[in-house]
Design a protein around this motif. Structure first.
Motif, PDB file in Angstrom:
ATOM      1  N   HIS A  45       0.836  -1.203   0.000  1.00 59.20           N
ATOM      2  CA  HIS A  45       0.000   0.000   0.000  1.00 59.20           C
ATOM      3  C   HIS A  45       0.872   1.254   0.000  1.00 59.20           C
ATOM      4  O   HIS A  45       0.620   2.197  -0.769  1.00 59.20           O
ATOM      5  N   TRP A  46       1.888   1.276   0.840  1.00 57.15           N
ATOM      6  CA  TRP A  46       2.761   2.439   0.926  1.00 57.15           C
ATOM      7  C   TRP A  46       3.593   2.619  -0.339  1.00 57.15           C
ATOM      8  O   TRP A  46       3.785   3.742  -0.805  1.00 57.15           O
ATOM      9  N   ALA A  47       4.068   1.531  -0.917  1.00 55.89           N
ATOM     10  CA  ALA A  47       4.832   1.627  -2.172  1.00 55.89           C
ATOM     11  C   ALA A  47       3.958   2.224  -3.267  1.00 55.89           C
ATOM     12  O   ALA A  47       4.413   3.044  -4.077  1.00 55.89           O
ATOM     13  N   GLU A  48       2.677   1.865  -3.286  1.00 54.10           N
ATOM     14  CA  GLU A  48       1.749   2.429  -4.273  1.00 54.10           C
ATOM     15  C   GLU A  48       1.551   3.928  -4.040  1.00 54.10           C
ATOM     16  O   GLU A  48       1.553   4.711  -4.999  1.00 54.10           O
ATOM     17  N   LEU A  49       1.382   4.334  -2.782  1.00 56.02           N
ATOM     18  CA  LEU A  49       1.248   5.765  -2.480  1.00 56.02           C
ATOM     19  C   LEU A  49       2.476   6.535  -2.968  1.00 56.02           C
ATOM     20  O   LEU A  49       2.353   7.615  -3.550  1.00 56.02           O
ATOM     21  N   ILE A  50       3.644   5.989  -2.717  1.00 58.07           N
ATOM     22  CA  ILE A  50       4.899   6.636  -3.124  1.00 58.07           C
ATOM     23  C   ILE A  50       5.007   6.700  -4.638  1.00 58.07           C
ATOM     24  O   ILE A  50       5.328   7.744  -5.214  1.00 58.07           O
ATOM     25  N   ASP A  51       4.728   5.594  -5.305  1.00 55.66           N
ATOM     26  CA  ASP A  51       4.878   5.529  -6.767  1.00 55.66           C
ATOM     27  C   ASP A  51       3.902   6.421  -7.519  1.00 55.66           C
ATOM     28  O   ASP A  51       4.190   6.870  -8.624  1.00 55.66           O
ATOM     29  N   ARG A  52       2.740   6.692  -6.934  1.00 53.15           N
ATOM     30  CA  ARG A  52       1.736   7.532  -7.612  1.00 53.15           C
ATOM     31  C   ARG A  52       2.118   9.006  -7.645  1.00 53.15           C
ATOM     32  O   ARG A  52       1.585   9.770  -8.438  1.00 53.15           O
ATOM     33  N   CYS A  53       3.031   9.413  -6.785  1.00 52.64           N
ATOM     34  CA  CYS A  53       3.425  10.830  -6.728  1.00 52.64           C
ATOM     35  C   CYS A  53       4.305  11.204  -7.920  1.00 52.64           C
ATOM     36  O   CYS A  53       5.182  10.426  -8.309  1.00 52.64           O
TER      37      CYS A  53
END
Length: 121
Positions: A45-53
């Motif tokens: 979940h956190w990797a997805e939040l980071i990658d979307r930025c």
């Protein structure tokens, strides 16, 4: 964007995930910092939040024109595996994926500036 990747990274670093958010400015000019180091179970979940930025658009070395007095500036640093990224954002650009990431970090960890819990600003 500042992104560093080392193919010879230690195995422990390869699994590392952390996000640090620092907010400066405002009426009092106070600096506040929050940090999240999510558990392995939440890493996806956190990797997805980071990658979307949009890290390329928020290069900390880019010139940022002030948009008014007493505005916040945000600095976001993320380490996801062997990749480290940094961004600098004026308050007006903290929306969409940036807002989601910053709000998630602020909701997870105590303020490293001495206050606890998420804040309303």
């Amino acid at each position: 964007m500042t992104e560093q990747q080392r193919p010879d990274a230690e195995p422990a670093r390869a699994n590392r995930l952390s996000v640090t958010v620092t907010r400066t400015g405002g009426i009092a000019g106070a600096k506040r910092t929050w940090q999240a180091q999510p558990e392995t179970a939440d890493a996806g979940h956190w990797a997805e939040l980071i990658d979307r930025c949009p890290w390329d658009a928020a290069d900390p070395a880019r010139p940022i024109v002030p948009t008014g007095a007493d505005r916040f500036m945000w600095h976001v640093g993320a380490v996801c595996g062997p990749t480290a990224r940094e961004a600098a954002l004026p308050d007006a650009e903290v929306q969409g994926p940036w807002r989601e990431l910053i709000d998630a970090v602020r909701a997870v960890r105590a303020d490293l500036s001495g206050r606890t819990g998420p804040s309303s600003s």
